[in-house]
Design an enzyme around this catalytic site. Structure first.
Site, PDB file in Angstrom:
ATOM      1  N   TYR A 152      -3.240  -2.548   0.640  1.00  0.00           N
ATOM      2  CA  TYR A 152      -3.761  -3.151   1.856  1.00  0.00           C
ATOM      3  C   TYR A 152      -5.200  -3.624   1.651  1.00  0.00           C
ATOM      4  O   TYR A 152      -6.072  -2.835   1.299  1.00  0.00           O
ATOM      5  CB  TYR A 152      -3.689  -2.104   2.962  1.00  0.00           C
ATOM      6  CG  TYR A 152      -4.311  -2.467   4.287  1.00  0.00           C
ATOM      7  CD1 TYR A 152      -4.064  -3.690   4.901  1.00  0.00           C
ATOM      8  CD2 TYR A 152      -5.129  -1.545   4.942  1.00  0.00           C
ATOM      9  CE1 TYR A 152      -4.632  -3.995   6.130  1.00  0.00           C
ATOM     10  CE2 TYR A 152      -5.689  -1.845   6.179  1.00  0.00           C
ATOM     11  CZ  TYR A 152      -5.437  -3.065   6.758  1.00  0.00           C
ATOM     12  OH  TYR A 152      -6.007  -3.366   7.973  1.00  0.00           O
ATOM     13  N   ASP A 237      -0.617   7.104   4.155  1.00  0.00           N
ATOM     14  CA  ASP A 237      -0.654   6.173   5.276  1.00  0.00           C
ATOM     15  C   ASP A 237       0.794   5.848   5.639  1.00  0.00           C
ATOM     16  O   ASP A 237       1.481   5.135   4.911  1.00  0.00           O
ATOM     17  CB  ASP A 237      -1.414   4.913   4.861  1.00  0.00           C
ATOM     18  CG  ASP A 237      -1.628   3.951   6.015  1.00  0.00           C
ATOM     19  OD1 ASP A 237      -0.793   3.936   6.938  1.00  0.00           O
ATOM     20  OD2 ASP A 237      -2.622   3.194   6.000  1.00  0.00           O
ATOM     21  N   ILE A 239       1.882   4.383   8.634  1.00  0.00           N
ATOM     22  CA  ILE A 239       1.867   3.650   9.900  1.00  0.00           C
ATOM     23  C   ILE A 239       3.063   2.714  10.078  1.00  0.00           C
ATOM     24  O   ILE A 239       3.289   2.207  11.182  1.00  0.00           O
ATOM     25  CB  ILE A 239       0.555   2.858  10.076  1.00  0.00           C
ATOM     26  CG1 ILE A 239       0.434   1.730   9.041  1.00  0.00           C
ATOM     27  CG2 ILE A 239      -0.643   3.775  10.000  1.00  0.00           C
ATOM     28  CD1 ILE A 239      -0.749   0.813   9.300  1.00  0.00           C
TER      29      ILE A 239
END
Length: 486
Positions: A152, A237, A239
């Site tokens: 990311y 992470d 999400i």
């Protein structure tokens, strides 16, 4: 003394350094869209936003629930009696009913294979705030976290800008489907030690952004073993956990560590939010879920800098406690994501453009190597400029994600309605067919006013990459050099 130098003396080094990453393709693409946004009737020749990973496919379900549950909001006649209690609430821990509902939702997303303790939930302003919060808890300035590539783009901003820690890429490539290998981890870790860099942990995204894949059980187990053996942290992470729309099924680190004995659970931390799974980025609901008591205690002290508004907590506590709604939402979201993914995949297949096989996320990892004039990052940027300025699609080049190979692009498919999808896919089809019919690949201008400059193109360093969310309409955006086609 020029004005810029004078301002830098008046402001802090953190405020004025370049670690925010604004000088990137993300900003240029966002600027192109912001200046000339597509509208089916008012501006049909405008730029279509395909660089933003938002989930807008189930807003109708949310809107219907809100209409049927007016008591959930303190801004309605039915719910205004709760106004004073909610307006005054300032507890760092968050509303008990909100934390309980969120913990239950996290369990549902992970197939009810693991239970989450509401008392381990630490609130933050979105995943951005949660990522920074966990770094403040775990790392000192100069310390490092390993991160597998591609990753990311805004990790540098979220994790490093104000904490002053650093990221060390773990190189992965397409030869083995970008798999995170033990060998690559050890190479990056040992090199950091040779350079006298203190490695505090490893951060991963599962499901992956930008690959749109889930980590298999064996790989995840290998990562947990690696951090246990080296006594470093693992930040997961997660999400995109509820965006898994096809097999293989999703395996959360929270599920895996129940099976691993012995396991240093105190080294495991999860980042989560409702921005992707529910499509609520504007609500700024992010959390750190840690298996470490000390991190929970420290994190709660820091969370006062980025609490979720009590009004938002109040409404979401009611929504996420509605099991019937949540079950239907998760099932329908999965179905709609699978359908949209299939539509995109079919068109790319028809024009002979390969994409990385994915089963999750809000995007495709598209392989446009065949359209590059040469296999370099400079050629990737040339192609990207044409797609932005001529095809009028804001997609994200792989170099933004620190990808080790030129020619990969992330294209988001869940942030637009069906009509806009049709226009975007038509533009992709026309562009690809036009380019692949050429006897030799050369980037050719469709518009006479496109002015590009080869000398100014470069591969963007991973320290200058970030998300378009960072852009403020009140902040001056540096002009990006354009590339003149030949």
């Amino acid at each position: 003394m020029d004005l810029g130098s004078k301002n830098n003396q008046l402001l802090s080094k953190i405020a004025t350094n370049d670690k925010h990453g604004e000088n990137s393709p993300y900003f240029d693409g966002w600027k192109a869209y912001d200046k000339n946004p597509f509208h089916p009737s008012n501006n049909p020749e405008g730029v279509i936003q395909m660089g933003l990973a938002e989930n807008q496919l189930c807003f109708d379900l949310i809107e219907e629930w809100i209409k049927n549950n007016p008591k959930s909001s303190i801004c309605t006649f039915e719910g205004v009696h709760k106004f004073r209690d909610i307006a005054n609430f300032q507890d760092y821990h968050g509303l008990p009913e909100f934390r309980s509902a969120l913990a239950n939702f996290m369990s549902k997303v992970r197939g009810d294979k693991v239970r989450f303790d509401p008392n381990r939930i630490v609130m933050s302003g979105g995943a951005t705030g949660a990522n920074e919060l966990i770094m403040f808890c775990l790392a000192n300035p100069g310390d490092a976290f390993l991160v597998p590539t591609p990753y990311y783009p805004a990790f540098l901003r979220d994790l490093c800008w104000r904490t002053r820690m650093q990221l060390i890429p773990v190189q992965c490539d397409s030869s083995n489907n970008f798999k995170i290998t033990r060998e690559a981890l050890e190479t990056a870790y040992n090199k950091a030690k040779e350079d006298n860099i203190n490695v505090k942990g490893l951060i991963i995204t599962n499901p992956s952004n930008p690959l749109g894949t889930t980590l298999d059980r064996e790989t995840l187990k290998s990562l947990v073993s690696f951090i246990n053996e080296n006594n470093i942290h693992l930040v997961c992470d997660e999400i995109y956990a509820a965006t898994v729309f096809s097999s293989p099924s999703y395996v959360s680190v929270s599920e895996l560590i129940q099976e691993m004995e012995p396991c240093k659970k105190e080294l495991i931390h999860i980042i989560y939010s409702l921005s992707k799974d529910m499509g609520f980025p504007g609500f700024r609901v992010g959390i750190v879920y840690s298996f470490n008591d000390e991190v929970v205690n420290c994190g709660r002290k820091m969370s006062s800098f980025g609490l979720v508004s009590s009004q938002t907590q109040h409404m979401l506590a009611s929504m996420l406690s509605d099991d019937r709604f949540v079950d239907n939402f998760l099932a329908e979201s999965k179905r709609r994501l699978a359908k949209r993914h299939s539509i995109f995949s079919k068109v790319l297949e028809e024009v002979n453009i390969a994409k990385f096989p994915s089963n999750a996320g809000l995007f495709c990892w598209m392989n446009l190597k065949s359209l590059l004039k040469e296999q370099t990052f400079e050629a990737e940027m040339m192609l990207w400029h044409v797609i932005i300025n001529e095809v009028k699609l804001n997609v994200s080049p792989g170099s933004s994600f620190n990808c080790s190979e030129p020619g990969w692009f992330r294209v988001c498919f869940a942030n637009m309605d069906d009509e806009t999808v049709e226009v975007a896919l038509r533009r992709i089809r026309i562009f690809i067919e036009k380019e692949t019919k050429k006897p030799e690949m050369q980037v050719k201008s469709w518009q006479r006013n496109l002015q590009l400059s080869f000398s100014s193109i470069r591969r963007f360093d991973h320290e200058t990459i970030m998300s378009p969310h960072m852009m403020s309409p009140h902040s001056p955006i540096p002009q990006s050099p354009l590339v003149k086609a030949t």
